[in-house]
Every structure is written in structure tokens, then in C-alpha cells.
Design a protein around this motif. Structure first.
Motif, PDB file in Angstrom:
ATOM      1  N   GLY A  81       0.783  -1.222   0.000  1.00 52.85           N
ATOM      2  CA  GLY A  81       0.000   0.000   0.000  1.00 52.85           C
ATOM      3  C   GLY A  81       0.813   1.269   0.000  1.00 52.85           C
ATOM      4  N   SER A  82       2.115   1.166   0.215  1.00 51.34           N
ATOM      5  CA  SER A  82       2.961   2.357   0.237  1.00 51.34           C
ATOM      6  C   SER A  82       4.348   2.009  -0.281  1.00 51.34           C
ATOM      7  CB  SER A  82       3.090   2.922   1.661  1.00 51.34           C
ATOM      8  OG  SER A  82       3.860   2.055   2.474  1.00 51.34           O
ATOM      9  N   GLY A  83       5.035   3.031  -0.782  1.00 46.82           N
ATOM     10  CA  GLY A  83       6.399   2.838  -1.247  1.00 46.82           C
ATOM     11  C   GLY A  83       7.336   2.464  -0.122  1.00 46.82           C
ATOM     12  N   GLU A  84       7.052   2.964   1.106  1.00 49.68           N
ATOM     13  CA  GLU A  84       7.920   2.666   2.245  1.00 49.68           C
ATOM     14  C   GLU A  84       7.872   1.184   2.609  1.00 49.68           C
ATOM     15  OE1 GLU A  84       5.740   5.077   2.067  1.00 49.68           O
ATOM     16  OE2 GLU A  84       6.976   6.903   2.139  1.00 49.68           O
ATOM     17  N   ALA A  85       6.658   0.618   2.663  1.00 47.22           N
ATOM     18  CA  ALA A  85       6.526  -0.803   2.998  1.00 47.22           C
ATOM     19  C   ALA A  85       7.171  -1.671   1.926  1.00 47.22           C
ATOM     20  CB  ALA A  85       5.049  -1.165   3.157  1.00 47.22           C
ATOM     21  N   PHE A  86       6.960  -1.301   0.672  1.00 44.74           N
ATOM     22  CA  PHE A  86       7.577  -2.038  -0.428  1.00 44.74           C
ATOM     23  C   PHE A  86       9.098  -1.946  -0.349  1.00 44.74           C
ATOM     24  CE2 PHE A  86       9.329  -1.923  -4.781  1.00 44.74           C
ATOM     25  CZ  PHE A  86       9.016  -3.211  -5.186  1.00 44.74           C
ATOM     26  N   GLY A  87       9.601  -0.757  -0.046  1.00 44.19           N
ATOM     27  CA  GLY A  87      11.050  -0.559   0.040  1.00 44.19           C
ATOM     28  C   GLY A  87      11.683  -1.405   1.126  1.00 44.19           C
ATOM     29  N   ARG A  88      11.006  -1.516   2.280  1.00 38.65           N
ATOM     30  CA  ARG A  88      11.544  -2.336   3.377  1.00 38.65           C
ATOM     31  C   ARG A  88      11.612  -3.809   2.964  1.00 38.65           C
ATOM     32  NH1 ARG A  88       8.297   1.143   6.524  1.00 38.65           N
ATOM     33  NH2 ARG A  88       6.605  -0.394   6.552  1.00 38.65           N
ATOM     34  N   ALA A  89      10.532  -4.294   2.335  1.00 43.08           N
ATOM     35  CA  ALA A  89      10.516  -5.693   1.901  1.00 43.08           C
ATOM     36  C   ALA A  89      11.561  -5.932   0.817  1.00 43.08           C
ATOM     37  CB  ALA A  89       9.117  -6.055   1.387  1.00 43.08           C
ATOM     38  N   PHE A  90      11.710  -4.996  -0.088  1.00 40.36           N
ATOM     39  CA  PHE A  90      12.680  -5.128  -1.186  1.00 40.36           C
ATOM     40  C   PHE A  90      14.104  -5.161  -0.635  1.00 40.36           C
ATOM     41  CE2 PHE A  90      15.251  -3.824  -4.769  1.00 40.36           C
ATOM     42  CZ  PHE A  90      14.639  -4.433  -5.857  1.00 40.36           C
ATOM     43  N   ARG A  91      14.400  -4.267   0.295  1.00 40.43           N
ATOM     44  CA  ARG A  91      15.743  -4.215   0.868  1.00 40.43           C
ATOM     45  C   ARG A  91      16.045  -5.473   1.669  1.00 40.43           C
ATOM     46  NH1 ARG A  91      19.447  -0.288   1.635  1.00 40.43           N
ATOM     47  NH2 ARG A  91      18.022   1.330   0.866  1.00 40.43           N
ATOM     48  N   ALA A  92      15.049  -6.025   2.365  1.00 37.66           N
ATOM     49  CA  ALA A  92      15.265  -7.232   3.159  1.00 37.66           C
ATOM     50  C   ALA A  92      15.679  -8.412   2.286  1.00 37.66           C
ATOM     51  CB  ALA A  92      13.998  -7.581   3.942  1.00 37.66           C
ATOM     52  N   VAL A  93      15.183  -8.445   1.047  1.00 41.67           N
ATOM     53  CA  VAL A  93      15.523  -9.545   0.133  1.00 41.67           C
ATOM     54  C   VAL A  93      16.818  -9.262  -0.622  1.00 41.67           C
ATOM     55  CG1 VAL A  93      14.786 -10.780  -1.952  1.00 41.67           C
ATOM     56  CG2 VAL A  93      13.146 -10.327  -0.119  1.00 41.67           C
ATOM     57  N   HIS A  94      16.944  -8.062  -1.175  1.00 41.40           N
ATOM     58  CA  HIS A  94      18.063  -7.779  -2.082  1.00 41.40           C
ATOM     59  C   HIS A  94      19.249  -7.084  -1.422  1.00 41.40           C
ATOM     60  CE1 HIS A  94      15.787  -9.073  -5.581  1.00 41.40           C
ATOM     61  NE2 HIS A  94      14.769  -8.319  -5.202  1.00 41.40           N
ATOM     62  N   GLY A  95      19.044  -6.527  -0.243  1.00 34.95           N
ATOM     63  CA  GLY A  95      20.149  -5.830   0.408  1.00 34.95           C
ATOM     64  C   GLY A  95      20.365  -4.423  -0.120  1.00 34.95           C
ATOM     65  N   ALA A  96      19.473  -3.945  -0.978  1.00 32.90           N
ATOM     66  CA  ALA A  96      19.550  -2.590  -1.520  1.00 32.90           C
ATOM     67  C   ALA A  96      18.132  -2.102  -1.770  1.00 32.90           C
ATOM     68  CB  ALA A  96      20.358  -2.571  -2.815  1.00 32.90           C
ATOM     69  N   GLY A  97      17.941  -0.782  -1.767  1.00 36.05           N
ATOM     70  CA  GLY A  97      16.619  -0.220  -1.981  1.00 36.05           C
ATOM     71  C   GLY A  97      16.233  -0.193  -3.449  1.00 36.05           C
ATOM     72  N   PRO A  98      14.931  -0.045  -3.748  1.00 36.97           N
ATOM     73  CA  PRO A  98      14.474   0.003  -5.140  1.00 36.97           C
ATOM     74  C   PRO A  98      15.133   1.114  -5.954  1.00 36.97           C
ATOM     75  CG  PRO A  98      12.619  -0.265  -3.643  1.00 36.97           C
ATOM     76  CD  PRO A  98      13.816   0.021  -2.794  1.00 36.97           C
ATOM     77  N   GLY A  99      15.312   2.277  -5.341  1.00 38.43           N
ATOM     78  CA  GLY A  99      15.936   3.384  -6.068  1.00 38.43           C
ATOM     79  C   GLY A  99      17.369   3.075  -6.454  1.00 38.43           C
ATOM     80  N   ASP A 100      18.110   2.443  -5.540  1.00 39.48           N
ATOM     81  CA  ASP A 100      19.500   2.078  -5.828  1.00 39.48           C
ATOM     82  C   ASP A 100      19.571   1.073  -6.977  1.00 39.48           C
ATOM     83  OD1 ASP A 100      20.319   3.666  -3.669  1.00 39.48           O
ATOM     84  OD2 ASP A 100      20.023   1.999  -2.262  1.00 39.48           O
ATOM     85  N   VAL A 101      18.660   0.102  -6.952  1.00 42.26           N
ATOM     86  CA  VAL A 101      18.657  -0.921  -8.005  1.00 42.26           C
ATOM     87  C   VAL A 101      18.275  -0.326  -9.348  1.00 42.26           C
ATOM     88  CG1 VAL A 101      17.468  -3.020  -8.793  1.00 42.26           C
ATOM     89  CG2 VAL A 101      18.297  -2.866  -6.432  1.00 42.26           C
TER      90      VAL A 101
END
Length: 289
Positions: A81-101
Motif C-alpha cells: 500500500g505504500s512505497g515505504e513498505a515495499f522498500g523495506r521488503a525489497f531491501r530485506a531480500v536484495h540488500g539494496a533499496g528500489p531506487g539504488d537498483v
């Protein structure tokens, strides 16, 4: 069971943006959600919820690298529902944020789609018996501890070591029904739980249903039901843990039984003085598949 698990994997792929209807699939396959989740986590080495999260973030990473949509649209597409929640889940898997990727193209940790296959195993017979037991209770000293799949669990070790020797003797004298002797009981473990999740561990004995437990002991009421009892012997705890894993990889897929909710119990029948070797019985609650 192999076919059922592969159908579960397909269901996840078809509904990556939402939680898969595991209960509905289990009902259609004639099994239970509890058993399906337990078999998945045992064979995949991770709970279903973790696999779903990793697959979502793997597919989402491709959308991010392509750069065709803004990050919030991608987050919503995959159920956030938010970019923040998605970013936390993304970083937990990939070790980097969506913007960095999006900027650098990585780093990425891909979770391949699982596929369960039947291999030729089972050359070592499993010493098993099936037994119907009336209701009984487990009484002893309980603690919440993290789950550890391999090796000695130091949290359980500390819990047992904190009990004085006379308490072990008192407990042993209290037991009056099967499983006999001092018991290691694991209870309240969610079938979707992974390594490090908490369970209730009880060091105690089994009492007949009409036997009152002393007020200073923790108790677990166990309803009547059928149990699969696996006998293990050899290096401890490796032989026990190997057999526990083999129940998921070999015994359940080749026998018409499934797990039902209830505690898992280990009874130590014989052991070396230093506990490096032991003969044990692993009690698992089962029902017809």
C-alpha cells in the motif's frame, strides 16, 4: 505430496500480488493447510510466507530495472500500500533499496521458482510404529525458545541446565504413561515458521489424563489421537535431526498419513554419559491423509 507442493508453487506464481489461498488448495487436494505448510517448510527450507516474499521481490526487481513504471505503481502491483513498505521488503531480500537498483542495476538476490521432484531415496528403512493414545497431559518446565534446525539448540540447553538435578529426578518419578521417561516437547510452532521463530519448549514427562500435575509445573493438554513413533539411534542430536527431516522427505510422501496439530515429542530411551550418542523416539501427531 510432491504434486501438491508443485501445485502450491504454481498458485503462488499465479497470485504474486496477493496471499495464495492455501486453505482452498489443500481442501481441493484432500489434505489440510497445516500439513501442506509443514511439508513445504520442511522440504523448501523456508516457510511459505518467506518464499512468497522472495518471489515477489524477484519479479518486482525486473520491473524496477526496466524502468517502465514509477516505484509506487510497482509497489501497488505487488500488493503493497505504500512505497515505504515495499522498500523495506525489497531491501530485506536484495540488500539494496528500489531506487539504488533502478540506478545501478543491482545488487539483486534472485529467488528461483521452486520445483519439487521425486528422487530415489529410502534405502535405509525407518523404524516406525503407529499408536493410538487416549488423552494425556505433559507436565514440566516450559520456556519460549527460538527454533534451530541443525545442531544443538543453546537456548534449550540453558533451560535444561538451569534445573537442579533433584528436579530431573522428581520429574522422572512423576511420569506414569507413554511416552516414557524425560521428554523434550516442542509446541505452539506455527507451520509457516522458519529458523529463529519461537516455539514453546517443555522439559517434562507424560501423565495420564486423570493424574493431577503439581501446581508448580507447566502443563500441556494433549487430546486423544494417533501418533507415528520413529526410533532413532546414533550420534546425538544429528541422528534425531536426520530422522526428523526424513519424515518430510521420505515417510509422509510414501505413507497415507499427514501431520495434525499437536506437540512434537522426543523421548530419550538410552544415552551415553556425555550425551554424544543416544537412542530416542520421535512422536509426531498424525491422521489419515
Amino acid at each position: 505430496m510432491i504434486s501438491a507442493l508443485n501445485q502450491l508453487v504454481d498458485l503462488v506464481e499465479e497470485h504474486l500480488a496477493e496471499d495464495p489461498d492455501v486453505r482452498g488448495l489443500a481442501a481441493a487436494l484432500g489434505t489440510t493447510e497445516y500439513h501442506l505448510r509443514r511439508m513445504f517448510s520442511s522440504l523448501a527450507g523456508m516457510p511459505l510466507s518467506e518464499y512468497v516474499r522472495r518471489r515477489r521481490m524477484t519479479v518486482a526487481a525486473a520491473d524496477i530495472v526496466r524502468g517502465e513504471n514509477d516505484l509506487l505503481s510497482i509497489a501497488v502491483r505487488y500488493g503493497y500500500g505504500s512505497g515505504e513498505a515495499f522498500g523495506r521488503a525489497f531491501r530485506a531480500v536484495h540488500g539494496a533499496g528500489p531506487g539504488d537498483v533502478r540506478r545501478d542495476g543491482g545488487p539483486l538476490r534472485t529467488q528461483p521458482q521452486l520445483r519439487f521432484r521425486l528422487t530415489v531415496e529410502g534405502s535405509n528403512p525407518m523404524d516406525t510404529r503407529l499408536i493410538d493414545r487416549p488423552a494425556f497431559r505433559l507436565a514440566g518446565h516450559a520456556a519460549r525458545v527460538p527454533l534451530v534446525h541443525q545442531g544443538v539448540n543453546p537456548h534449550i540447553q540453558r533451560h535444561i541446565a538451569a534445573l537442579p538435578q533433584e528436579e530431573h529426578l522428581r520429574l522422572k518419578a512423576l511420569g506414569d504413561t507413554e511416552p516414557a521417561g524425560l521428554l523434550q516437547v516442542s509446541s505452539d510452532l506455527d507451520p509457516a515458521s522458519g529458523e529463529g521463530s519461537e516455539l514453546t519448549y517443555l522439559h517434562g514427562v507424560a501423565l495420564a489424563h486423570d493424574t493431577a500435575a503439581p501446581d508448580d509445573l507447566d502443563t500441556i493438554e494433549v487430546p486423544a489421537g494417533r501418533w507415528a513413533v520413529f526410533r532413532t539411534s546414533g550420534p546425538h542430536p544429528q541422528a534425531l535431526q536426520t530422522t526428523w527431516a526424513a519424515t518430510a522427505t521420505e515417510w509422509f510422501p510414501s505413507n497415507p498419513w499427514r501431520l495434525r496439530p499437536g506437540p512434537s515429542i522426543v523421548a530419550t530411551l538410552e544415552r551415553a554419559d556425555d550425551f554424544t550418542t543416544a537412542t530416542c523416539e520421535l512422536w509426531l501427531p498424525v491422521e489419515p491423509a
